[in-house]
Design an enzyme around this catalytic site. Structure first.
Site, PDB file in Angstrom:
ATOM      1  N   ASP A 124      63.702  20.061  66.572  1.00  0.00           N
ATOM      2  CA  ASP A 124      62.369  20.607  66.830  1.00  0.00           C
ATOM      3  C   ASP A 124      61.502  19.451  67.306  1.00  0.00           C
ATOM      4  O   ASP A 124      61.240  18.513  66.555  1.00  0.00           O
ATOM      5  CB  ASP A 124      61.804  21.212  65.540  1.00  0.00           C
ATOM      6  CG  ASP A 124      62.746  22.256  64.928  1.00  0.00           C
ATOM      7  OD1 ASP A 124      63.402  22.974  65.696  1.00  0.00           O
ATOM      8  OD2 ASP A 124      62.822  22.346  63.692  1.00  0.00           O
ATOM      9  N   ASP A 147      60.983  35.581  61.491  1.00  0.00           N
ATOM     10  CA  ASP A 147      60.442  34.489  60.669  1.00  0.00           C
ATOM     11  C   ASP A 147      59.676  35.120  59.517  1.00  0.00           C
ATOM     12  O   ASP A 147      58.831  36.001  59.740  1.00  0.00           O
ATOM     13  CB  ASP A 147      59.483  33.622  61.478  1.00  0.00           C
ATOM     14  CG  ASP A 147      60.197  32.747  62.502  1.00  0.00           C
ATOM     15  OD1 ASP A 147      61.371  33.021  62.794  1.00  0.00           O
ATOM     16  OD2 ASP A 147      59.569  31.809  63.008  1.00  0.00           O
TER      17      ASP A 147
HETATM   18  O1  LIG Z   1      60.381  28.867  63.560  1.00  0.00           O
HETATM   19  C1  LIG Z   1      59.214  28.471  63.425  1.00  0.00           C
HETATM   20  O2  LIG Z   1      58.260  29.040  64.009  1.00  0.00           O
HETATM   21  C2  LIG Z   1      58.929  27.295  62.540  1.00  0.00           C
HETATM   22  C3  LIG Z   1      57.639  26.868  62.438  1.00  0.00           C
HETATM   23  C4  LIG Z   1      57.354  25.794  61.623  1.00  0.00           C
HETATM   24  C5  LIG Z   1      58.364  25.198  60.922  1.00  0.00           C
HETATM   25  C6  LIG Z   1      59.658  25.608  61.028  1.00  0.00           C
HETATM   26  C7  LIG Z   1      59.961  26.669  61.836  1.00  0.00           C
HETATM   27  N1  LIG Z   1      61.213  27.146  62.010  1.00  0.00           N
HETATM   28  C8  LIG Z   1      62.470  26.821  61.475  1.00  0.00           C
HETATM   29  O3  LIG Z   1      62.513  26.051  60.295  1.00  0.00           O
HETATM   30  C9  LIG Z   1      63.662  25.279  60.368  1.00  0.00           C
HETATM   31  C10 LIG Z   1      63.467  23.991  59.686  1.00  0.00           C
HETATM   32  O4  LIG Z   1      63.477  24.161  58.309  1.00  0.00           O
HETATM   33  P1  LIG Z   1      63.814  22.873  57.440  1.00  0.00           P
HETATM   34  O5  LIG Z   1      63.064  21.761  58.049  1.00  0.00           O
HETATM   35  O6  LIG Z   1      65.294  22.710  57.545  1.00  0.00           O
HETATM   36  O7  LIG Z   1      63.336  23.223  56.088  1.00  0.00           O
HETATM   37  C11 LIG Z   1      63.912  25.000  61.816  1.00  0.00           C
HETATM   38  O8  LIG Z   1      65.256  24.936  62.049  1.00  0.00           O
HETATM   39  C12 LIG Z   1      63.323  26.175  62.512  1.00  0.00           C
HETATM   40  O9  LIG Z   1      64.346  27.117  62.781  1.00  0.00           O
END
Ligand SMILES: O=C(O)c1ccccc1N[C@@H]1O[C@H](COP(=O)(O)O)[C@@H](O)[C@H]1O
EC number: 5.3.1.16
Length: 241
Positions: free
Chosen positions: A130, A11
């Protein structure tokens, strides 16, 4: 029996590999260069990398050039996520050569666009579910985005190829995965599920591997690797049969 795929996570926030607790901004522990981390997981035998642009997910900027550089440097499969929400960001993500992208917020806020890209790109599109309880969260997990099972039913009808299921309450906590959630999701979809959140031990990975017959295909591993709870080599060995 098919083995469980492992996806070590990198990340990226502000150019650094980080881990968060419950995905909350401000809880970062930094682990240095994302490229070095990714290369280390590849050298340890990973077949997949789960690569997240956290700034793009939170809307605090982006690390697009860096995640593209990391993706292009990999010989292994890359699942790319964070901030992929429209035609331009999707095209840029797919152009990195990643194996697939993982859409989070877009699946909650622009369902028609997501239906279109699922139809157009098939297996290269996964949707990240999520959740807190059974409520989906988007925009860096800061906003509610509807009911897990209603959204899953809609995405299934649209032909979504794969789901990455994260229990936010477990993510980054080393408290063990939410096996009930994984079983419940597998019970309502025929698409494969990638587990995410909470892995703390080889026993946790074996417990997730026991769900392969139900439809769990893989597991993301983050904090446990960075905290050296076990090595990636040990993890791969633990789920290899
Ligand atoms: O992976 C994390 O710890 C995380 C924490 C907070 C927000 C998102 C996180 N992870 C990844 O982000 C994508 C979502 O991104 P978006 O909403 O498409 O812009 C999600 O799939 C997690 O893999």
């Amino acid at each position: 029996m098919a083995k469980l795929e492992l996806l070590p996570a990198v990340d990226v926030r502000d150019g650094q590999a980080v881990r968060l607790v419950h995905g909350e901004s401000g809880t970062e522990t930094a682990y240095g260069s994302p490229l070095q981390a990714a290369l280390a997981w590849q050298a340890a035998g990973a077949e997949w990398l789960h690569l997240v642009d956290l700034d793009a997910a939170f809307g605090t900027g982006d690390n697009r050039a860096l995640v593209a550089e990391v993706t292009r440097a990999m010989d292994i499969k890359v699942e790319l996520s964070g901030g992929i929400r429209d035609d331009d960001t999707l095209a840029a993500a797919l152009a990195t050569g990643c194996t697939r992208v993982n859409l989070g917020t877009a699946a909650l806020e622009t369902p028609q666009w997501v239906a279109k890209v699922i139809a157009g790109h098939g297996d290269r599109i996964a949707v990240g579910l999520d959740v807190r309880g059974t409520t989906l969260r988007g925009r860096g997990w800061t906003r509610d985005g509807g009911d897990l099972y209603e959204t899953l039913e809609r995405l299934d009808k649209e032909g979504c190829a794969r789901y990455v299921v994260t229990d936010i309450a477990k993510d980054g906590t080393l408290q063990g995965p939410n096996l009930e959630l994984l079983k419940n999701v597998c019970a309502v979809t025929d698409s494969p599920v990638v587990a995410s959140g909470g892995v703390s031990s080889l026993a946790d990975l074996r417990a997730i591997a026991d769900l392969v017959p139900l439809g769990v295909e893989g597991s993301i591993v983050g904090k446990a690797l960075y905290a050296k709870a076990f090595t990636l080599e040990e993890a791969l060995e633990a789920v290899s049969s």
